[in-house]
Design an enzyme around this catalytic site. Sequence first.
Site, PDB file in Angstrom:
ATOM      1  N   ASN A  53      -0.165  91.490   4.737  1.00 52.51           N
ATOM      2  CA  ASN A  53      -0.599  92.809   4.257  1.00 52.51           C
ATOM      3  C   ASN A  53      -1.325  93.553   5.358  1.00 52.51           C
ATOM      4  O   ASN A  53      -1.469  93.054   6.465  1.00 52.51           O
ATOM      5  CB  ASN A  53      -1.460  92.666   2.999  1.00 52.51           C
ATOM      6  CG  ASN A  53      -2.659  91.786   3.277  1.00 52.51           C
ATOM      7  OD1 ASN A  53      -3.494  92.109   4.109  1.00 52.51           O
ATOM      8  ND2 ASN A  53      -2.708  90.636   2.612  1.00 52.51           N
TER       9      ASN A  53
ATOM     10  N   PRO B 270      -3.593  79.049  -3.269  1.00 46.36           N
ATOM     11  CA  PRO B 270      -4.869  78.724  -3.925  1.00 46.36           C
ATOM     12  C   PRO B 270      -5.797  79.939  -3.871  1.00 46.36           C
ATOM     13  O   PRO B 270      -5.757  80.701  -2.899  1.00 46.36           O
ATOM     14  CB  PRO B 270      -5.432  77.590  -3.060  1.00 46.36           C
ATOM     15  CG  PRO B 270      -4.780  77.767  -1.734  1.00 46.36           C
ATOM     16  CD  PRO B 270      -3.412  78.328  -2.010  1.00 46.36           C
TER      17      PRO B 270
ATOM     18  N   ILE C  14      -9.193  81.078  -3.120  1.00 45.67           N
ATOM     19  CA  ILE C  14     -10.356  80.526  -2.406  1.00 45.67           C
ATOM     20  C   ILE C  14     -11.659  80.944  -3.079  1.00 45.67           C
ATOM     21  O   ILE C  14     -12.575  80.134  -3.267  1.00 45.67           O
ATOM     22  CB  ILE C  14     -10.313  80.968  -0.924  1.00 45.67           C
ATOM     23  CG1 ILE C  14      -9.030  80.428  -0.294  1.00 45.67           C
ATOM     24  CG2 ILE C  14     -11.542  80.482  -0.164  1.00 45.67           C
ATOM     25  CD1 ILE C  14      -8.640  81.060   1.009  1.00 45.67           C
TER      26      ILE C  14
HETATM   27  O1  C5P Z   1      -7.661  88.530  -7.620  1.00 42.55           O
HETATM   28  P1  C5P Z   1      -7.777  89.305  -6.357  1.00 42.55           P
HETATM   29  O2  C5P Z   1      -6.862  88.859  -5.269  1.00 42.55           O
HETATM   30  O3  C5P Z   1      -7.737  90.795  -6.564  1.00 42.55           O
HETATM   31  O4  C5P Z   1      -9.288  89.010  -5.887  1.00 42.55           O
HETATM   32  C1  C5P Z   1      -9.791  89.472  -4.680  1.00 42.55           C
HETATM   33  C2  C5P Z   1     -10.893  88.572  -4.223  1.00 42.55           C
HETATM   34  O5  C5P Z   1     -10.457  87.219  -4.291  1.00 42.55           O
HETATM   35  C3  C5P Z   1     -11.287  88.803  -2.788  1.00 42.55           C
HETATM   36  O6  C5P Z   1     -12.646  88.486  -2.656  1.00 42.55           O
HETATM   37  C4  C5P Z   1     -10.425  87.813  -2.030  1.00 42.55           C
HETATM   38  O7  C5P Z   1     -10.978  87.469  -0.782  1.00 42.55           O
HETATM   39  C5  C5P Z   1     -10.407  86.648  -2.981  1.00 42.55           C
HETATM   40  N1  C5P Z   1      -9.182  85.840  -2.935  1.00 42.55           N
HETATM   41  C6  C5P Z   1      -9.235  84.539  -2.426  1.00 42.55           C
HETATM   42  N2  C5P Z   1      -8.109  83.769  -2.419  1.00 42.55           N
HETATM   43  C7  C5P Z   1      -6.946  84.238  -2.919  1.00 42.55           C
HETATM   44  C8  C5P Z   1      -6.874  85.535  -3.440  1.00 42.55           C
HETATM   45  C9  C5P Z   1      -8.005  86.308  -3.432  1.00 42.55           C
HETATM   46  O8  C5P Z   1     -10.290  84.133  -1.954  1.00 42.55           O
HETATM   47  N3  C5P Z   1      -5.875  83.468  -2.900  1.00 42.55           N
END
Ligand code: C5P
Length: 409
Positions: free
Chosen positions: A212, A307, A309
């Site tokens: 992205n 996953p 995080i």
């Molecule tokens: O659910 P969404 O992707 O919108 O959530 C965004 C938040 O979740 C951000 O803080 C992003 O860094 C974290 N995130 C993560 N691992 C993922 C997806 C999102 O840590 N696989």
Amino acid sequence: MSLKNKKILIVIGGGISAYKALDLIRLLKKNNVNIKTILTKSGKEFVTPLSVTTLTKNKTFEDIFDKNSEAEIDHISLSRWADLIVVLPTTANFMTKLSIGKAEDLATTVLLASDKDILLVPAMNVRMWLHKATQNNFRILQDYGYIFIGPEKGEMACGEYGEGKMSSPRQIYSYIKDYFDKKNLVIKKKFKALVTTGPTREYLDPVRYISNESSGKQGYEVALALRKLGIETKLISGPSNLIPFKDLKIKNIVSAKEMMCEVKKSLPVDIAVCTAAVSDFKPIYKSKNKIKKTDNRMNSIKFEKNPDILEFLCKSNKDRPKIVVGFCAETEKVIQNAKVKLREKYCDLIVANNVSNKNLGFNSDFNKVSIIDQTGKVISIPKNKKSYIANKIANIILDKLLINDKSIN
Ligand code: C5P
């Protein structure tokens, strides 16, 4: 106690409130602070070097080329000596000089050469303060990292009423005391933080990937801001073009899986800030060789979920950081959606930004965010440089950590 033996350099500017610098010096000296001063040429019109020296019990510096201390190179040694620098009163003219990086006398040269936090205490007529030129300088200086105390609303020396009045010596003193209290506590507690940033890349074959537009700027600035507060910070970054800062520990990773591994390796930490735009999905299989144009596999690539995080950190039983901060990029119902995310992921704070505006968020130097806590309280930070926003976020995180820490002990 927290102020004992601290070293503060006070720059006295040219304004009617310059006499209040003497009160501040008196208050600080009572608390065993070592003070050196620079009296600007116009400051000298309001207070005398003799009165300043009498209170500080130190020489008052005035000229950039001082024959009595040539060997010291005052403009470097003064700022290196200090733990903190305070400029009061900070006039509109002085703000202009700082905003363009002018180094025309001892005061401006010391500030430009400084490696310390600098508190600016503005004092001017309300029209001067509200003038677009001053407000512009205010924003620029905040972005450069100068910390402002005031100005307050009130009656001014000229008889007009409004914003522009200098904070009182008591208010400035309390700010300085809080500043050192916080610094001392951070040093004592040895807080640790991890910040994730940037995009991740999920490879289909050796040369193609899904990813992205995240530049990693906001997370990079958050890591720098935490580091500046004295917190040992590790930045775990997906591919980005940002130039590493020498004092910041950075671990570069590529995929979400690698980011997760590095996060796990970095635990335990007190603070985790997940700014990374992690790919939600990854191809189940990565081809060993470059996929050919004629290969039918491209018609039906299968993906699996990466996953999460942030969720892992929030929900982990063993090493859950004391404060976990999530970010969310939304294009509509920003606050509402962010609150849902905060609840679902169990984070302590969520930073929401509206990415429908092309000049903000992804790949921009600017951002505009709302920070929401678990009680539903929203702090909105208007459009500003990502570095400024990062400093605000870092300070909110630290305050929350210190409050939690107090309630536990
Ligand atoms: O659910 P969404 O992707 O919108 O959530 C965004 C938040 O979740 C951000 O803080 C992003 O860094 C974290 N995130 C993560 N691992 C993922 C997806 C999102 O840590 N696989």
